[in-house]
Design a protein around this motif. Sequence first.
Motif, PDB file in Angstrom:
ATOM      1  N   ASN A 273       0.809  -1.217   0.000  1.00 56.80           N
ATOM      2  CA  ASN A 273       0.000   0.000   0.000  1.00 56.80           C
ATOM      3  C   ASN A 273       0.847   1.275   0.000  1.00 56.80           C
ATOM      4  N   ASN A 274       2.166   1.087  -0.165  1.00 58.79           N
ATOM      5  CA  ASN A 274       3.079   2.226  -0.192  1.00 58.79           C
ATOM      6  C   ASN A 274       2.852   3.190   0.973  1.00 58.79           C
ATOM      7  N   VAL A 275       2.747   2.627   2.166  1.00 57.66           N
ATOM      8  CA  VAL A 275       2.495   3.480   3.330  1.00 57.66           C
ATOM      9  C   VAL A 275       3.724   4.337   3.622  1.00 57.66           C
ATOM     10  N   ALA A 276       4.895   3.753   3.439  1.00 55.90           N
ATOM     11  CA  ALA A 276       6.115   4.498   3.738  1.00 55.90           C
ATOM     12  C   ALA A 276       7.274   3.829   3.020  1.00 55.90           C
ATOM     13  N   SER A 277       8.379   4.554   2.844  1.00 55.45           N
ATOM     14  CA  SER A 277       9.547   3.940   2.222  1.00 55.45           C
ATOM     15  C   SER A 277      10.673   3.739   3.232  1.00 55.45           C
ATOM     16  N   LYS A 278      10.666   4.509   4.313  1.00 61.87           N
ATOM     17  CA  LYS A 278      11.681   4.316   5.342  1.00 61.87           C
ATOM     18  C   LYS A 278      10.984   4.005   6.664  1.00 61.87           C
ATOM     19  N   VAL A 279      11.296   2.838   7.202  1.00 59.54           N
ATOM     20  CA  VAL A 279      10.563   2.358   8.365  1.00 59.54           C
ATOM     21  C   VAL A 279      11.526   2.129   9.533  1.00 59.54           C
TER      22      VAL A 279
END
Lengths: 385, 362
Positions: A164-170
């Motif tokens: 869902n492309n919530v974030a790219s850096k986690v």
Amino acid sequence: MKKLTKTLAVALSAAMFLTSLTGCAGAAKGGDTWKIGGIGPTTGGAAVYGIAVQNGADLAIKEINEAGGIAGNKIEYNFQDDELDSEKSVNAYNALKDWGMNILVGSVTSGCCVAVAAESVNDNMFQLTPSGSAVDCITNKNVFQVCFTDPNQGIGAASYIGSNNVASKVAVIYDSSDVYSSGIYQKFAQEADNQPFEIVSAEAFTADSKTDFSVQLQKAADAGAELVFLPIYYTEASLILTQAASAGYNFKFFGCDGLDGILGVENFDTSLAEGVMLLTPFAADAADEKTQNFVKAYEAAYGDTPNQFAADAYDAVYIIKAAIEKSGVAPSASVSEIGDALEKAMTEITVDGLTGESMNWSEDGAVNKAPKAMEIKNGNYSLIQ
Amino acid sequence: MKDFINKNKDNLITYGIVIIAYIVLELLMSLGLISSLMTGLLVPLCAYIILAVSLNITVGILGELSLGHAGFMCVGAFTSAFFSKCTVNVITVEWIRFTIAILIGFLCAGVIGFLIGMPVLRLKGDYLAIVTLAFGEIIKNVMNVLYIGRDSKGFHFSTKDAVALGLEESGEIIVNGAQGITGTPKSSNFTVGVVLILITLFIVLNLIKSRDGRAVMAIRDNVIAAESVGINITKYKLLAFSISAALAGVAGVLYSHNLSSLMATPKNFGYNMSIMILVFVVLGGIGNIRGSIISAVILTLLPELLRGLSNLRMLIYAIVLIAMMLFSWSPKAKDFRDKTVATLLFWKKDNTVKGGSDNGSN
């Protein structure tokens, strides 16, 4: 003379000791009632979970008994404390066996569940753990789970964030002293390699140091994380949210089923939880009728809002009911016969419960149900479609 | 022979109690008279007895307060469980594997005890207690961050997480940090436990009677006097402390091979447990080996026998513990007990006069 007194005293105490040993032996077998036992921590730090399971199962059993029992057979219920200790958990299991238990709902926590499962397999006792989520819990054929396994949650969370492309850096903050938390983290980290996002920091805390998270949050911020993944329980998560807000960080937060209950934490500003996403099978303020009836009945009976553990336990009892009805086994059968019958029936039934629609089980004991992603909006859990 | 019996009467009674208890319990078990709860408790009971007896070396014989005993148990438990898990498919004869596991637990805990003892035993009293407490916690916490895995290339170690081990697909994680070791073969049983108790008693009781034991007790009673007669203080202190640690390791082996999941939690290897063991020793009488055994048995059984009280269980347990401690050791209670015993004696006297011939033959 003194020696004689001594001998007498020793003999007497030995006699008393023996009486105490044999006192509870030879418990009667349950004739036409089902004897369901439960094991979990009801004292100590993890008592919240044990009591929730105790009450959740209790509620379901009362309901079933009022409605006439399972195929006319009433259920008796006995819940034993294990103090969150594997050794005590096995003791509790043995005590329940003496009581005449023929089905076990437990243990509540993973570590204890593994220890009990190693014993229950010898008796072929049917064991359904509401919340023991480690994979090791279900290695034996007689053990089934109501909750997701930890790996499934980790993989589910990672693929949800990725697809869902919530974030790219986690960033991840997890409890390394907790089986649940580190279990999810391990699989999350493995699955993250296959996903379009990157884990920029993974910081652990332990049960001894779970009040100050400024270091972990600082590291997450320094690494440029957009989202913080919290595979932990809600008490610590509420602290993390508060501390992040007061330090002025603007992360998105994502959690697993342990976060359910965060809106009920005392003195917690629930507006901080706005936008927190979580994968959980159950939320107490969900709008469907089944959940609402359960929450109402639970609050009336125990004066407390049920959490996911209570819901898992409630489901566990109804799952057992469904399996018994499917197999047609009678409570007068031996423990091992009941075990065989229910193990077979478990793979054939489909149950709609509080924690999932059309739950079904494979032979390995893991549940198959769709995870639900929730987001906290306007102080309420709402389902993300 | 008679001379030997007279000299060792006290010790023989202790061995006798253990052996008779074993025979009676085995008999009752074969008759199916013992509940499963009690059957399940037998091995932990053996482990706790060994722990109490071994701590009694440090507390009773050496006269130093140690609050890190559970740490040594932890070392024994983890090293032996690690060994058993690794070799479960290699050494298929269970008793050989378990014997080696016991020796490994014994040696590792002993070595750790020796290493910790070197700096720590320079301290005395409260200071020693606090430092041993800290070491016990360190051991537990090290176990909590340790990850060990195995694949075709050999062993991998990490203190970060299981992913950092970089295992191959076919590799298995043996020690999984806070999740500990799962799937330890269940090799412990009551018979092994009792044999280990007897060996522990043999070591401890002979140590007390030996030249070394007397040297250790001399240090306890007066360090300066002991030093002045040429006793090597450091050596004997270390000796007692290491033996105590090594035997705690044996108890750990017994414990870890009785449960299939081994985790270092505050409950089982934290200071709670260390204090619990100390309570066994104090309640049973410091320096009194037989007392340690009896109090370990009573205090382990008590919370389980109180299961009927459900929620009030731990509260009642605490109250009973306080009552027992007061009854055994408060001066007033001692007076009361002596008086009661005296009355009992008078009553006994009448009794013996009536049935004198019977008792005489005993």
